[in-house]
Motif scaffolding. Sequence first.
Motif, PDB file in Angstrom:
ATOM      1  N   LYS A  81      70.987 -32.416  68.794  1.00  0.00           N
ATOM      2  CA  LYS A  81      69.850 -32.390  69.198  1.00  0.00           C
ATOM      3  C   LYS A  81      69.134 -33.325  67.832  1.00  0.00           C
ATOM      4  O   LYS A  81      68.519 -33.543  68.502  1.00  0.00           O
ATOM      5  CB  LYS A  81      70.004 -31.131  69.936  1.00  0.00           C
ATOM      6  CG  LYS A  81      69.781 -31.051  71.062  1.00  0.00           C
ATOM      7  CD  LYS A  81      68.884 -29.335  71.476  1.00  0.00           C
ATOM      8  CE  LYS A  81      69.729 -29.240  73.135  1.00  0.00           C
ATOM      9  NZ  LYS A  81      69.148 -27.835  73.165  1.00  0.00           N
ATOM     10  N   SER A  82      69.716 -32.478  66.182  1.00  0.00           N
ATOM     11  CA  SER A  82      69.022 -33.139  65.472  1.00  0.00           C
ATOM     12  C   SER A  82      69.657 -33.482  65.439  1.00  0.00           C
ATOM     13  O   SER A  82      68.619 -34.639  63.701  1.00  0.00           O
ATOM     14  CB  SER A  82      69.220 -31.987  64.210  1.00  0.00           C
ATOM     15  OG  SER A  82      70.950 -32.452  63.810  1.00  0.00           O
ATOM     16  N   TYR A  83      69.763 -35.495  65.476  1.00  0.00           N
ATOM     17  CA  TYR A  83      70.409 -36.638  65.175  1.00  0.00           C
ATOM     18  C   TYR A  83      69.076 -37.290  66.638  1.00  0.00           C
ATOM     19  O   TYR A  83      69.869 -39.029  66.581  1.00  0.00           O
ATOM     20  CB  TYR A  83      71.580 -36.869  65.113  1.00  0.00           C
ATOM     21  CG  TYR A  83      71.946 -36.334  64.084  1.00  0.00           C
ATOM     22  CD1 TYR A  83      72.977 -37.171  63.176  1.00  0.00           C
ATOM     23  CD2 TYR A  83      72.747 -34.767  63.195  1.00  0.00           C
ATOM     24  CE1 TYR A  83      73.276 -37.390  61.528  1.00  0.00           C
ATOM     25  CE2 TYR A  83      73.053 -34.856  62.145  1.00  0.00           C
ATOM     26  CZ  TYR A  83      73.730 -36.332  61.202  1.00  0.00           C
ATOM     27  OH  TYR A  83      73.653 -35.169  60.455  1.00  0.00           O
ATOM     28  N   ASP A  84      68.732 -36.518  67.218  1.00  0.00           N
ATOM     29  CA  ASP A  84      68.567 -37.376  68.892  1.00  0.00           C
ATOM     30  C   ASP A  84      69.394 -38.150  69.409  1.00  0.00           C
ATOM     31  O   ASP A  84      69.686 -38.903  69.922  1.00  0.00           O
ATOM     32  CB  ASP A  84      67.626 -38.789  68.334  1.00  0.00           C
ATOM     33  CG  ASP A  84      66.037 -37.602  67.795  1.00  0.00           C
ATOM     34  OD1 ASP A  84      65.603 -36.762  68.080  1.00  0.00           O
ATOM     35  OD2 ASP A  84      65.292 -38.556  66.662  1.00  0.00           O
ATOM     36  N   LEU A  85      70.611 -37.242  69.925  1.00  0.00           N
ATOM     37  CA  LEU A  85      71.555 -37.616  70.578  1.00  0.00           C
ATOM     38  C   LEU A  85      71.297 -36.872  71.161  1.00  0.00           C
ATOM     39  O   LEU A  85      71.233 -36.132  71.737  1.00  0.00           O
ATOM     40  CB  LEU A  85      72.798 -37.761  69.766  1.00  0.00           C
ATOM     41  CG  LEU A  85      73.411 -38.925  68.567  1.00  0.00           C
ATOM     42  CD1 LEU A  85      74.951 -38.821  67.274  1.00  0.00           C
ATOM     43  CD2 LEU A  85      72.507 -40.302  68.728  1.00  0.00           C
ATOM     44  N   GLU A  86      72.204 -37.451  72.456  1.00  0.00           N
ATOM     45  CA  GLU A  86      72.648 -36.569  73.585  1.00  0.00           C
ATOM     46  C   GLU A  86      73.540 -35.666  74.228  1.00  0.00           C
ATOM     47  O   GLU A  86      74.351 -36.210  73.942  1.00  0.00           O
ATOM     48  CB  GLU A  86      71.847 -37.263  75.152  1.00  0.00           C
ATOM     49  CG  GLU A  86      70.533 -37.906  75.305  1.00  0.00           C
ATOM     50  CD  GLU A  86      69.912 -38.711  76.396  1.00  0.00           C
ATOM     51  OE1 GLU A  86      70.338 -38.272  77.642  1.00  0.00           O
ATOM     52  OE2 GLU A  86      69.111 -39.351  76.479  1.00  0.00           O
ATOM     53  N   ILE A  87      73.291 -34.888  74.578  1.00  0.00           N
ATOM     54  CA  ILE A  87      74.261 -33.868  75.162  1.00  0.00           C
ATOM     55  C   ILE A  87      75.330 -34.320  76.543  1.00  0.00           C
ATOM     56  O   ILE A  87      74.355 -34.466  77.451  1.00  0.00           O
ATOM     57  CB  ILE A  87      74.436 -32.481  75.525  1.00  0.00           C
ATOM     58  CG1 ILE A  87      73.701 -32.219  73.657  1.00  0.00           C
ATOM     59  CG2 ILE A  87      75.331 -31.696  75.384  1.00  0.00           C
ATOM     60  CD1 ILE A  87      73.128 -30.853  73.355  1.00  0.00           C
ATOM     61  N   GLY A  88      76.593 -34.695  76.186  1.00  0.00           N
ATOM     62  CA  GLY A  88      77.125 -35.579  76.973  1.00  0.00           C
ATOM     63  C   GLY A  88      77.761 -34.363  78.245  1.00  0.00           C
ATOM     64  O   GLY A  88      77.423 -33.135  78.250  1.00  0.00           O
ATOM     65  N   GLN A  89      78.940 -34.554  78.047  1.00  0.00           N
ATOM     66  CA  GLN A  89      79.884 -33.573  79.155  1.00  0.00           C
ATOM     67  C   GLN A  89      80.703 -32.813  78.132  1.00  0.00           C
ATOM     68  O   GLN A  89      80.793 -32.874  76.928  1.00  0.00           O
ATOM     69  CB  GLN A  89      81.006 -34.794  79.896  1.00  0.00           C
ATOM     70  CG  GLN A  89      80.755 -34.700  81.513  1.00  0.00           C
ATOM     71  CD  GLN A  89      81.707 -35.723  81.853  1.00  0.00           C
ATOM     72  OE1 GLN A  89      82.270 -35.973  82.156  1.00  0.00           O
ATOM     73  NE2 GLN A  89      81.508 -36.206  83.268  1.00  0.00           N
ATOM     74  N   ILE A  90      80.753 -31.173  78.645  1.00  0.00           N
ATOM     75  CA  ILE A  90      81.856 -30.790  77.472  1.00  0.00           C
ATOM     76  C   ILE A  90      82.544 -30.075  78.990  1.00  0.00           C
ATOM     77  O   ILE A  90      82.870 -29.618  78.936  1.00  0.00           O
ATOM     78  CB  ILE A  90      81.005 -29.295  77.620  1.00  0.00           C
ATOM     79  CG1 ILE A  90      79.496 -29.818  76.701  1.00  0.00           C
ATOM     80  CG2 ILE A  90      82.037 -28.214  76.658  1.00  0.00           C
ATOM     81  CD1 ILE A  90      78.680 -28.153  76.424  1.00  0.00           C
ATOM     82  N   LYS A  91      83.801 -31.041  78.255  1.00  0.00           N
ATOM     83  CA  LYS A  91      85.072 -30.708  79.000  1.00  0.00           C
ATOM     84  C   LYS A  91      86.269 -29.592  77.871  1.00  0.00           C
ATOM     85  O   LYS A  91      86.279 -29.454  76.668  1.00  0.00           O
ATOM     86  CB  LYS A  91      86.116 -32.362  78.865  1.00  0.00           C
ATOM     87  CG  LYS A  91      85.176 -33.112  79.753  1.00  0.00           C
ATOM     88  CD  LYS A  91      85.941 -34.382  79.339  1.00  0.00           C
ATOM     89  CE  LYS A  91      84.950 -36.361  79.797  1.00  0.00           C
ATOM     90  NZ  LYS A  91      85.742 -37.058  79.520  1.00  0.00           N
ATOM     91  N   LEU A  92      86.440 -28.490  78.712  1.00  0.00           N
ATOM     92  CA  LEU A  92      87.703 -28.051  78.271  1.00  0.00           C
ATOM     93  C   LEU A  92      89.093 -28.639  78.051  1.00  0.00           C
ATOM     94  O   LEU A  92      89.689 -28.416  79.201  1.00  0.00           O
ATOM     95  CB  LEU A  92      87.421 -26.676  79.057  1.00  0.00           C
ATOM     96  CG  LEU A  92      85.958 -25.299  78.970  1.00  0.00           C
ATOM     97  CD1 LEU A  92      85.493 -24.293  80.061  1.00  0.00           C
ATOM     98  CD2 LEU A  92      85.930 -25.644  77.283  1.00  0.00           C
ATOM     99  N   VAL A  93      89.556 -27.923  77.537  1.00  0.00           N
ATOM    100  CA  VAL A  93      91.422 -28.210  77.718  1.00  0.00           C
ATOM    101  C   VAL A  93      92.324 -27.024  77.076  1.00  0.00           C
ATOM    102  O   VAL A  93      91.751 -26.768  75.626  1.00  0.00           O
ATOM    103  CB  VAL A  93      91.581 -29.634  76.944  1.00  0.00           C
ATOM    104  CG1 VAL A  93      90.755 -30.854  77.195  1.00  0.00           C
ATOM    105  CG2 VAL A  93      91.171 -29.483  75.045  1.00  0.00           C
ATOM    106  N   PRO A  94      93.786 -26.911  77.987  1.00  0.00           N
ATOM    107  CA  PRO A  94      93.983 -25.757  77.189  1.00  0.00           C
ATOM    108  C   PRO A  94      94.150 -26.552  75.661  1.00  0.00           C
ATOM    109  O   PRO A  94      94.892 -26.960  74.730  1.00  0.00           O
ATOM    110  CB  PRO A  94      95.173 -26.368  77.928  1.00  0.00           C
ATOM    111  CG  PRO A  94      95.164 -27.301  79.646  1.00  0.00           C
ATOM    112  CD  PRO A  94      94.046 -27.946  78.305  1.00  0.00           C
ATOM    113  N   ASP A  95      94.174 -25.107  75.073  1.00  0.00           N
ATOM    114  CA  ASP A  95      93.889 -25.099  72.845  1.00  0.00           C
ATOM    115  C   ASP A  95      93.634 -24.321  72.768  1.00  0.00           C
ATOM    116  O   ASP A  95      92.584 -23.627  73.334  1.00  0.00           O
ATOM    117  CB  ASP A  95      92.924 -26.041  72.020  1.00  0.00           C
ATOM    118  CG  ASP A  95      94.014 -26.048  70.646  1.00  0.00           C
ATOM    119  OD1 ASP A  95      94.385 -27.638  70.624  1.00  0.00           O
ATOM    120  OD2 ASP A  95      92.782 -25.920  70.483  1.00  0.00           O
TER     121      ASP A  95
END
Length: 251
Positions: A132-146
């Motif tokens: 947000k501070s860089y004026d970039l948009e948040i896309g998908q947040i993908k959870l993976v096993p880790d």
Amino acid sequence: MSFFKSDTWFDVFKHLAVIGLLAAGLVLGFFYVYLPLTTHHGETIVVPKITGMNLGELENYLDERNLAYFVDDSSYSAGTRPLTVLTQEPAPGEKVKEGRKIYISVAMSRPPVIKMPKLTEGSAKVAQLILKSYDLEIGQIKLVPDLAQNQVLKQQVNGQDIAPGAPIAKGTKVDLIVGDGQGNQEFPIPTLVNMPEDEARTLLAGQGLQVGEVFKQAAETGQTPGTVVRQRPVPGATIRTGQLMDLWIAE
């Protein structure tokens, strides 16, 4: 004519008085008649609201109101149509003279290119604040096993990894690949019943499992205080690295 004769001092004084009156009349006429007629002295126009308008329709709109504009700044505004008026000076409602220029800033037609920030190894929440501070948009947040729970493992644009420092246009959607706190490895659930609590905790930690809820209950006949008398999930199935194990301890 006798009026213009200057035979006496009185005649001279009379002529000077007439000349003074004529001069005063000319001065007053210039400032209070001629100038108001030619410059519309005292006439004002209420500044309209032009923020949100497109630059292409602004000129005709202001011409009809005897006003003009001047673009003195441009900036990027996410989600705003290019060349939209963002700010104006004077503000709406102020009174100005005809022909006054309104100074405006408009949205850039192309977003500026910046350097991609580093989001990996930090939490997903911090990564979103950075975007947000860089004026970039948040896309998908993908959870993976880790095992790294809630940690950003990869940063991607259109399914491809993007390295920190790479050029990226403001407004671009950035996807986050985030660990879910559990690994891929599956193994049989260990048997913890009749094991001392501290040994059970050590065993779970060694196998990459986490202690969930711990319940204390009165020891029954044949049970040793401080030992595990029940567990969930029970042995016989499989469990994945990072999952929780609930324990019941006799006391």
